[in-house]
Design an enzyme around this catalytic site. Sequence first.
Site, PDB file in Angstrom:
ATOM      1  N   GLU A  62     -10.165  -3.552  -5.610  1.00  0.00           N
ATOM      2  CA  GLU A  62      -9.550  -4.954  -5.081  1.00  0.00           C
ATOM      3  C   GLU A  62      -8.786  -4.762  -3.841  1.00  0.00           C
ATOM      4  O   GLU A  62      -8.675  -5.406  -2.907  1.00  0.00           O
ATOM      5  CB  GLU A  62      -8.401  -5.575  -5.980  1.00  0.00           C
ATOM      6  CG  GLU A  62      -9.421  -6.229  -7.249  1.00  0.00           C
ATOM      7  CD  GLU A  62      -9.820  -5.491  -8.463  1.00  0.00           C
ATOM      8  OE1 GLU A  62      -8.864  -4.354  -8.532  1.00  0.00           O
ATOM      9  OE2 GLU A  62     -10.826  -5.492  -9.146  1.00  0.00           O
ATOM     10  N   ASN A  63      -8.472  -3.236  -3.608  1.00  0.00           N
ATOM     11  CA  ASN A  63      -7.786  -2.822  -2.493  1.00  0.00           C
ATOM     12  C   ASN A  63      -8.590  -2.914  -1.233  1.00  0.00           C
ATOM     13  O   ASN A  63      -7.974  -2.888  -0.176  1.00  0.00           O
ATOM     14  CB  ASN A  63      -7.107  -1.633  -2.661  1.00  0.00           C
ATOM     15  CG  ASN A  63      -6.028  -1.372  -3.750  1.00  0.00           C
ATOM     16  OD1 ASN A  63      -5.803  -0.425  -4.067  1.00  0.00           O
ATOM     17  ND2 ASN A  63      -5.204  -2.494  -3.786  1.00  0.00           N
TER      18      ASN A  63
ATOM     19  N   ASP B 222       3.271   1.353  -7.242  1.00  0.00           N
ATOM     20  CA  ASP B 222       3.445  -0.122  -6.645  1.00  0.00           C
ATOM     21  C   ASP B 222       4.603  -0.276  -5.735  1.00  0.00           C
ATOM     22  O   ASP B 222       5.724   0.427  -6.287  1.00  0.00           O
ATOM     23  CB  ASP B 222       3.363  -1.300  -7.914  1.00  0.00           C
ATOM     24  CG  ASP B 222       3.165  -2.479  -7.008  1.00  0.00           C
ATOM     25  OD1 ASP B 222       2.630  -2.734  -5.836  1.00  0.00           O
ATOM     26  OD2 ASP B 222       3.511  -3.513  -7.817  1.00  0.00           O
ATOM     27  N   GLY B 223       4.601  -0.619  -4.714  1.00  0.00           N
ATOM     28  CA  GLY B 223       5.611  -0.906  -3.957  1.00  0.00           C
ATOM     29  C   GLY B 223       5.723  -0.136  -2.467  1.00  0.00           C
ATOM     30  O   GLY B 223       6.825  -0.125  -1.779  1.00  0.00           O
ATOM     31  N   ASN B 224       4.888   0.632  -2.420  1.00  0.00           N
ATOM     32  CA  ASN B 224       4.934   1.435  -1.034  1.00  0.00           C
ATOM     33  C   ASN B 224       4.991   0.435   0.340  1.00  0.00           C
ATOM     34  O   ASN B 224       5.706   0.787   1.123  1.00  0.00           O
ATOM     35  CB  ASN B 224       3.644   2.165  -0.702  1.00  0.00           C
ATOM     36  CG  ASN B 224       3.338   3.350  -1.668  1.00  0.00           C
ATOM     37  OD1 ASN B 224       4.231   3.819  -2.300  1.00  0.00           O
ATOM     38  ND2 ASN B 224       2.013   3.934  -2.084  1.00  0.00           N
ATOM     39  N   GLY B 225       4.271  -0.538   0.421  1.00  0.00           N
ATOM     40  CA  GLY B 225       4.216  -1.531   1.346  1.00  0.00           C
ATOM     41  C   GLY B 225       5.720  -2.189   1.528  1.00  0.00           C
ATOM     42  O   GLY B 225       6.321  -2.316   2.578  1.00  0.00           O
TER      43      GLY B 225
END
Length: 248
Positions: free
Chosen positions: A72-73, A25-28
């Site tokens: 969900e992506n 999590d956290g790429n964006g």
Amino acid sequence: MHQAPINMVENEETNAPAHVAVIMDGNGRWAERQGKARKFGHQEGMEAVRRVTIRASERGIKVLTLYAFSTENWKRPPQEVHFLMQLPIRFFDRFVPELQEKNVRVNMIGFEEKVPTSTRKAIQKAMDQTKDNDGMILNFAFNYGSRAEIVRATQSLCERALNGEISISEINEEMIEHHLLTQSIAPYQDVDLLIRSSGEQRLSNFLLWQNAYSEFYFSDLLWPDFTGDVLDEALLSYINRQRRYGAV
């Protein structure tokens, strides 16, 4: 802080986890903090996948499951979804030789129906190229959702019962487990250690059945900043815990 090297090849003797699962999590957010488009975060996240995969293999982990794309992506902007669908192609094109060198076998769990043909072919090619490797399994959860997985397993068992192949009274945990997507990584279906980056503390529909008794490790680092040393910290935290499975 950098931890001293640890040797966990013999999982049973060191109490090391056999199956480690990671919510990347956290790429964006990483990209936004750099003043860049979100796709640059996903690109850097791919480098983190390589680092963590190599370190996990060196530590004797049996299965490393990475939550690469959830069911969900698809709700994300079309441009971002398109870029995410291209990442497996880029990753395997660059890193399969290194995976071969490390004796890593590629596997995938998820629902192929909506995945573009080019992406499916790239994943299947990597699986075929590494199928004879008997080291760590690099298990990508791609277009994966745990509730959908459980629903599909339930439907399959109901169909078998209606066809007279099994009776309802025969259905037990072992039979359900056999119908889950993680049957492909048997006997390591159950997660021992779940890691999530970026400071979020939730499962996000990831391996709900398989995480029933896993230990959790949450890191405030965004995924592109994740390193092998951070993985070592998570593994050492796990080793120092006592798993009771409901007992005293």
